[in-house]
Design a protein around this motif. Structure first.
Motif, short mmCIF file in Angstrom:
data_model
loop_
_atom_site.label_atom_id
_atom_site.label_comp_id
_atom_site.label_asym_id
_atom_site.label_seq_id
_atom_site.Cartn_x
_atom_site.Cartn_y
_atom_site.Cartn_z
N ASP A 72 -96.89 -51.40 -5.35
CA ASP A 72 -96.38 -52.66 -4.81
C ASP A 72 -97.35 -53.78 -5.20
O ASP A 72 -98.54 -53.72 -4.90
CB ASP A 72 -96.28 -52.55 -3.29
N ILE A 73 -96.82 -54.82 -5.85
CA ILE A 73 -97.66 -55.96 -6.23
C ILE A 73 -97.16 -57.25 -5.58
O ILE A 73 -97.50 -58.35 -6.02
CB ILE A 73 -97.72 -56.13 -7.77
N SER A 74 -96.36 -57.13 -4.52
CA SER A 74 -95.75 -58.30 -3.89
C SER A 74 -96.79 -59.27 -3.32
O SER A 74 -96.52 -60.46 -3.20
CB SER A 74 -94.76 -57.88 -2.80
N LYS A 75 -97.97 -58.78 -3.00
CA LYS A 75 -99.00 -59.66 -2.45
C LYS A 75 -100.06 -60.03 -3.49
O LYS A 75 -101.02 -60.73 -3.19
CB LYS A 75 -99.65 -59.01 -1.24
N ALA A 76 -99.88 -59.57 -4.71
CA ALA A 76 -100.86 -59.83 -5.78
C ALA A 76 -100.62 -61.22 -6.38
O ALA A 76 -99.57 -61.82 -6.20
CB ALA A 76 -100.75 -58.77 -6.86
N SER A 77 -101.62 -61.69 -7.10
CA SER A 77 -101.51 -62.97 -7.79
C SER A 77 -102.40 -62.92 -9.04
O SER A 77 -103.10 -61.95 -9.27
CB SER A 77 -101.93 -64.12 -6.87
N LEU A 78 -102.36 -64.01 -9.81
CA LEU A 78 -103.20 -64.08 -11.01
C LEU A 78 -104.66 -64.09 -10.60
O LEU A 78 -105.00 -64.68 -9.58
CB LEU A 78 -102.89 -65.35 -11.80
N THR A 79 -105.51 -63.52 -11.27
CA THR A 79 -105.40 -62.62 -12.39
C THR A 79 -105.40 -61.19 -11.85
O THR A 79 -106.24 -60.84 -11.03
CB THR A 79 -106.59 -62.83 -13.35
N LEU A 80 -104.50 -60.37 -12.38
CA LEU A 80 -104.37 -58.98 -11.93
C LEU A 80 -104.87 -58.07 -13.05
O LEU A 80 -104.40 -58.14 -14.18
CB LEU A 80 -102.91 -58.67 -11.62
N GLU A 81 -105.84 -57.22 -12.72
CA GLU A 81 -106.36 -56.27 -13.70
C GLU A 81 -105.60 -54.96 -13.56
O GLU A 81 -105.40 -54.47 -12.45
CB GLU A 81 -107.85 -56.04 -13.49
N ILE A 82 -105.19 -54.41 -14.70
CA ILE A 82 -104.40 -53.17 -14.74
C ILE A 82 -105.11 -52.14 -15.58
O ILE A 82 -105.63 -52.44 -16.66
CB ILE A 82 -103.00 -53.45 -15.32
N LYS A 83 -105.14 -50.92 -15.06
CA LYS A 83 -105.74 -49.80 -15.79
C LYS A 83 -104.73 -48.66 -15.86
O LYS A 83 -104.17 -48.28 -14.83
CB LYS A 83 -107.02 -49.36 -15.09
N LEU A 84 -104.49 -48.15 -17.05
CA LEU A 84 -103.57 -47.02 -17.27
C LEU A 84 -104.34 -45.87 -17.90
O LEU A 84 -105.13 -46.07 -18.82
CB LEU A 84 -102.45 -47.42 -18.23
N ASN A 85 -104.09 -44.67 -17.40
CA ASN A 85 -104.62 -43.45 -17.98
C ASN A 85 -103.47 -42.46 -18.08
O ASN A 85 -102.71 -42.31 -17.12
CB ASN A 85 -105.72 -42.84 -17.10
#
Length: 114
Positions: A72-85
């Motif tokens: 859930d990213i509904s409360k997130a804002s810029l800048t959002l860091e994303i990590k994928l493995n």
């Protein structure tokens, strides 16, 4: 940045990406779906997108299974860091953090066999 171009053929079964989202449209709720990337790598397909429920969704599909994780990213804002493995022999993980000082919020993908 073209995220799909970073994913190479040798990353089909195992890979890792870390990047930040700075596009305001990513958080625009008027846009029903926002695709960050879609890539065909060998026999696999990898997609990362924001759905209409303001969830970040990481999907990886091959002939044998589909793995999907979401946060859930509904409360997130810029800048959002994303990590994928991702790793065929282990698990796929999606993680986000709002600020560099924060801990990552993560989700391990659920696997559905074909």
């Amino acid at each position: 940045m073209d995220l799909a171009s970073i994913i190479t053929d040798d990353m089909e079964t195992r890979g890792q990406l870390t990047f930040s989202i700075t596009e305001e449209d990513f958080f625009n709720k008027e846009i029903k779906e926002f695709t960050l990337f879609y890539k065909i790598v060998g026999e696999s397909r990898i997609k990362l997108f924001r759905n209409n429920r303001m969830e970040l969704v990481f999907v990886r599909i091959n002939d044998d299974w589909m793995r999907q994780g979401k946060i859930d990213i509904s409360k997130a804002s810029l800048t959002l860091e994303i990590k994928l493995n991702w790793d065929n022999q282990s698990v796929d993980e999606l993680a986000i953090r709002q600020d560099q000082g924060d801990e990552y919020q993560s989700s391990v993908s659920l696997q559905i066999d074909n």
